[in-house]
Write a protein that holds these residues in place. Structure first.
Motif, PDB file in Angstrom:
ATOM      1  N   ASN A  67       0.856  -1.179   0.000  1.00 16.26           N
ATOM      2  CA  ASN A  67       0.000   0.000   0.000  1.00 16.26           C
ATOM      3  C   ASN A  67       0.892   1.229   0.000  1.00 16.26           C
ATOM      4  N   GLY A  68       0.923   1.942  -1.120  1.00 17.18           N
ATOM      5  CA  GLY A  68       1.813   3.081  -1.256  1.00 17.18           C
ATOM      6  C   GLY A  68       1.536   4.193  -0.278  1.00 17.18           C
ATOM      7  N   PHE A  69       0.261   4.457  -0.014  1.00 12.91           N
ATOM      8  CA  PHE A  69      -0.090   5.531   0.918  1.00 12.91           C
ATOM      9  C   PHE A  69       0.381   5.188   2.328  1.00 12.91           C
ATOM     10  N   LEU A  70       0.208   3.925   2.711  1.00 13.38           N
ATOM     11  CA  LEU A  70       0.688   3.480   4.026  1.00 13.38           C
ATOM     12  C   LEU A  70       2.204   3.547   4.096  1.00 13.38           C
ATOM     13  N   LEU A  71       2.878   3.208   3.005  1.00 17.65           N
ATOM     14  CA  LEU A  71       4.337   3.294   2.952  1.00 17.65           C
ATOM     15  C   LEU A  71       4.808   4.723   3.184  1.00 17.65           C
ATOM     16  N   VAL A  72       4.121   5.681   2.552  1.00 20.44           N
ATOM     17  CA  VAL A  72       4.482   7.091   2.720  1.00 20.44           C
ATOM     18  C   VAL A  72       4.344   7.504   4.180  1.00 20.44           C
ATOM     19  N   ILE A  73       3.200   7.163   4.779  1.00 22.28           N
ATOM     20  CA  ILE A  73       2.962   7.544   6.175  1.00 22.28           C
ATOM     21  C   ILE A  73       4.012   6.917   7.093  1.00 22.28           C
ATOM     22  N   ALA A  74       4.244   5.612   6.918  1.00 20.74           N
ATOM     23  CA  ALA A  74       5.193   4.905   7.779  1.00 20.74           C
ATOM     24  C   ALA A  74       6.602   5.481   7.646  1.00 20.74           C
ATOM     25  N   THR A  75       6.994   5.803   6.421  1.00 16.89           N
ATOM     26  CA  THR A  75       8.341   6.351   6.201  1.00 16.89           C
ATOM     27  C   THR A  75       8.485   7.730   6.817  1.00 16.89           C
ATOM     28  N   ASP A 140       7.723  -5.602  -8.590  1.00 13.26           N
ATOM     29  CA  ASP A 140       6.284  -5.493  -8.367  1.00 13.26           C
ATOM     30  C   ASP A 140       5.961  -4.564  -7.208  1.00 13.26           C
ATOM     31  N   PHE A 141       6.754  -4.637  -6.150  1.00 10.60           N
ATOM     32  CA  PHE A 141       6.501  -3.793  -4.982  1.00 10.60           C
ATOM     33  C   PHE A 141       6.527  -2.315  -5.349  1.00 10.60           C
ATOM     34  N   LEU A 142       7.488  -1.930  -6.166  1.00 12.04           N
ATOM     35  CA  LEU A 142       7.615  -0.531  -6.555  1.00 12.04           C
ATOM     36  C   LEU A 142       6.438  -0.107  -7.432  1.00 12.04           C
ATOM     37  N   ARG A 143       6.026  -0.969  -8.344  1.00  8.48           N
ATOM     38  CA  ARG A 143       4.868  -0.658  -9.191  1.00  8.48           C
ATOM     39  C   ARG A 143       3.613  -0.473  -8.348  1.00  8.48           C
ATOM     40  N   GLU A 144       3.404  -1.416  -7.415  1.00  8.97           N
ATOM     41  CA  GLU A 144       2.173  -1.402  -6.626  1.00  8.97           C
ATOM     42  C   GLU A 144       2.115  -0.209  -5.678  1.00  8.97           C
ATOM     43  N   THR A 145       3.225   0.096  -5.030  1.00 11.63           N
ATOM     44  CA  THR A 145       3.210   1.226  -4.103  1.00 11.63           C
ATOM     45  C   THR A 145       3.100   2.555  -4.846  1.00 11.63           C
ATOM     46  N   TYR A 146       3.706   2.626  -6.025  1.00 16.32           N
ATOM     47  CA  TYR A 146       3.624   3.868  -6.796  1.00 16.32           C
ATOM     48  C   TYR A 146       2.186   4.153  -7.211  1.00 16.32           C
ATOM     49  N   PRO A 153       3.766  13.464  -4.840  1.00 19.21           N
ATOM     50  CA  PRO A 153       4.911  14.251  -4.340  1.00 19.21           C
ATOM     51  C   PRO A 153       5.409  13.749  -2.976  1.00 19.21           C
ATOM     52  N   LEU A 154       4.488  13.335  -2.107  1.00 18.40           N
ATOM     53  CA  LEU A 154       4.893  12.812  -0.807  1.00 18.40           C
ATOM     54  C   LEU A 154       5.573  11.450  -0.964  1.00 18.40           C
ATOM     55  N   TYR A 155       5.127  10.667  -1.937  1.00 16.79           N
ATOM     56  CA  TYR A 155       5.752   9.371  -2.202  1.00 16.79           C
ATOM     57  C   TYR A 155       7.191   9.571  -2.665  1.00 16.79           C
ATOM     58  N   TRP A 156       7.403  10.502  -3.573  1.00 19.61           N
ATOM     59  CA  TRP A 156       8.758  10.800  -4.042  1.00 19.61           C
ATOM     60  C   TRP A 156       9.618  11.313  -2.884  1.00 19.61           C
ATOM     61  N   LEU A 157       9.039  12.157  -2.032  1.00 14.99           N
ATOM     62  CA  LEU A 157       9.773  12.678  -0.877  1.00 14.99           C
ATOM     63  C   LEU A 157      10.184  11.549   0.061  1.00 14.99           C
ATOM     64  N   ALA A 158       9.264  10.624   0.311  1.00 14.70           N
ATOM     65  CA  ALA A 158       9.539   9.517   1.227  1.00 14.70           C
ATOM     66  C   ALA A 158      10.605   8.582   0.677  1.00 14.70           C
ATOM     67  N   VAL A 159      10.469   8.212  -0.607  1.00 12.06           N
ATOM     68  CA  VAL A 159      11.354   7.204  -1.198  1.00 12.06           C
ATOM     69  C   VAL A 159      12.706   7.786  -1.600  1.00 12.06           C
ATOM     70  N   ALA A 160      12.723   9.004  -2.101  1.00 10.82           N
ATOM     71  CA  ALA A 160      13.958   9.576  -2.642  1.00 10.82           C
ATOM     72  C   ALA A 160      14.717  10.454  -1.650  1.00 10.82           C
ATOM     73  N   VAL A 161      14.080  10.839  -0.547  1.00 16.46           N
ATOM     74  CA  VAL A 161      14.763  11.719   0.408  1.00 16.46           C
ATOM     75  C   VAL A 161      14.738  11.141   1.826  1.00 16.46           C
ATOM     76  N   ALA A 162      13.540  10.949   2.376  1.00 17.49           N
ATOM     77  CA  ALA A 162      13.430  10.540   3.784  1.00 17.49           C
ATOM     78  C   ALA A 162      14.080   9.188   4.053  1.00 17.49           C
ATOM     79  N   ALA A 163      13.743   8.187   3.241  1.00 17.88           N
ATOM     80  CA  ALA A 163      14.307   6.849   3.463  1.00 17.88           C
ATOM     81  C   ALA A 163      15.827   6.827   3.268  1.00 17.88           C
ATOM     82  N   PRO A 164      16.349   7.365   2.155  1.00 18.41           N
ATOM     83  CA  PRO A 164      17.813   7.374   2.001  1.00 18.41           C
ATOM     84  C   PRO A 164      18.538   8.137   3.107  1.00 18.41           C
TER      85      PRO A 164
END
Length: 257
Positions: A67-75, A140-146, A153-164
């Motif tokens: 769940n991409g939205f949940l991933l964003v929140i959790a990150t 598949d995980f990346l496709r599904e969460t995207y 924009p929050l997804y990109w922020l979480a995956v490309a900035v916050a997590a790294p």
């Protein structure tokens, strides 16, 4: 080229020893797991899309992992906690500035360009290996969460900035620094941090976990050679940005695989 990360600075105390480093790392890991779990529970309760009983059903619980939205929140919940605790434990080593402890230093323009070129070459090599293996270029995980992220924009922020940022400060900053001065040395620290980092990516199948491990070796080597965890963050963020761009192109129909 800057001083190698494992070499002590004259007149300053060394970093925490390996056991203290591992102890603090475990504590950070526990906080991370607890916050992720609480985020999942809060999501289930507030969204009304599922019940808490889903947590006891591995098949149902697995549906939430993509769940991409949940991933964003959790990150966005866990990343500040990981960064904060990492800075706190580094700062607790009195007499050693946090920036020096974690290696938050910049490089010369020449070094930045050299490592950026090496990073893009490395990413291209990993993509080529993936393509030759016959596996999807985009997991598949990346496709599904995207596609389920909701607010991209929050997804990109979480995956490309916050997590790294949180992962590099923890793995190639705090953990690497404490272990590289121990008996295992810098190479042992590079391998150990890369292995643990790869193993926490349980959302991917084994092939992609192996590529993440190889990427961890590359990032760890860059951290050791330059002494800069800032470079490690930039390499990691660049790798994720390329993956997100490829995913966006796939969704738009401009890329296959």
């Amino acid at each position: 080229m800057t001083t190698l990360a494992h070499q002590p600075v004259p007149g300053r105390p060394p970093a925490w020893g390996p056991w203290a480093t591992l102890g603090f790392a475990v504590l950070i890991g526990v906080v991370f797991i607890v916050l992720q779990s609480l985020t999942l529970v809060a999501y289930l309760v507030l969204s009304g899309d599922a019940s808490l009983a889903d947590l006891a059903d591995p098949e149902r619980a697995g549906l939430h992992a993509s769940n991409g939205f949940l991933l964003v929140i959790a990150t966005l919940v866990t990343a500040p906690a990981v960064v904060g605790l990492t800075l706190l434990f580094a700062r607790a080593r009195q007499g050693l500035p946090v920036r020096d402890y974690l290696g938050w230093i910049s490089l010369s323009r020449t070094d930045w360009l050299r490592w950026l070129a090496l990073t893009l070459l490395f990413v291209a090599l990993m993509d080529t290996v993936t393509w030759l293996s016959g596996r999807p270029l985009i997991p598949d995980f990346l496709r599904e969460t995207y596609t389920t992220a909701g607010v991209l924009p929050l997804y990109w922020l979480a995956v490309a900035v916050a997590a790294p940022l949180s992962e590099e400060l923890f793995f190639r900053g705090f953990l690497f620094r404490g272990l590289s001065g121990s008996r295992i040395g810098p190479w042992g620290a590079i391998v150990f941090t890369a292995l643990v980092w790869a193993l926490i990516h349980t959302q991917y199948e084994l092939f992609y976990v192996v590529t993440i491990f190889i990427g961890g070796l590359f990032i760890g080597y860059a951290r050791w050679r330059t002494g800069s965890v800032l470079l490690a963050f930039v390499i990691h963020a660049t790798w994720n940005l390329v993956a997100l761009t490829e995913t966006a192109l796939w969704i738009g129909g401009y890329l296959k695989g």
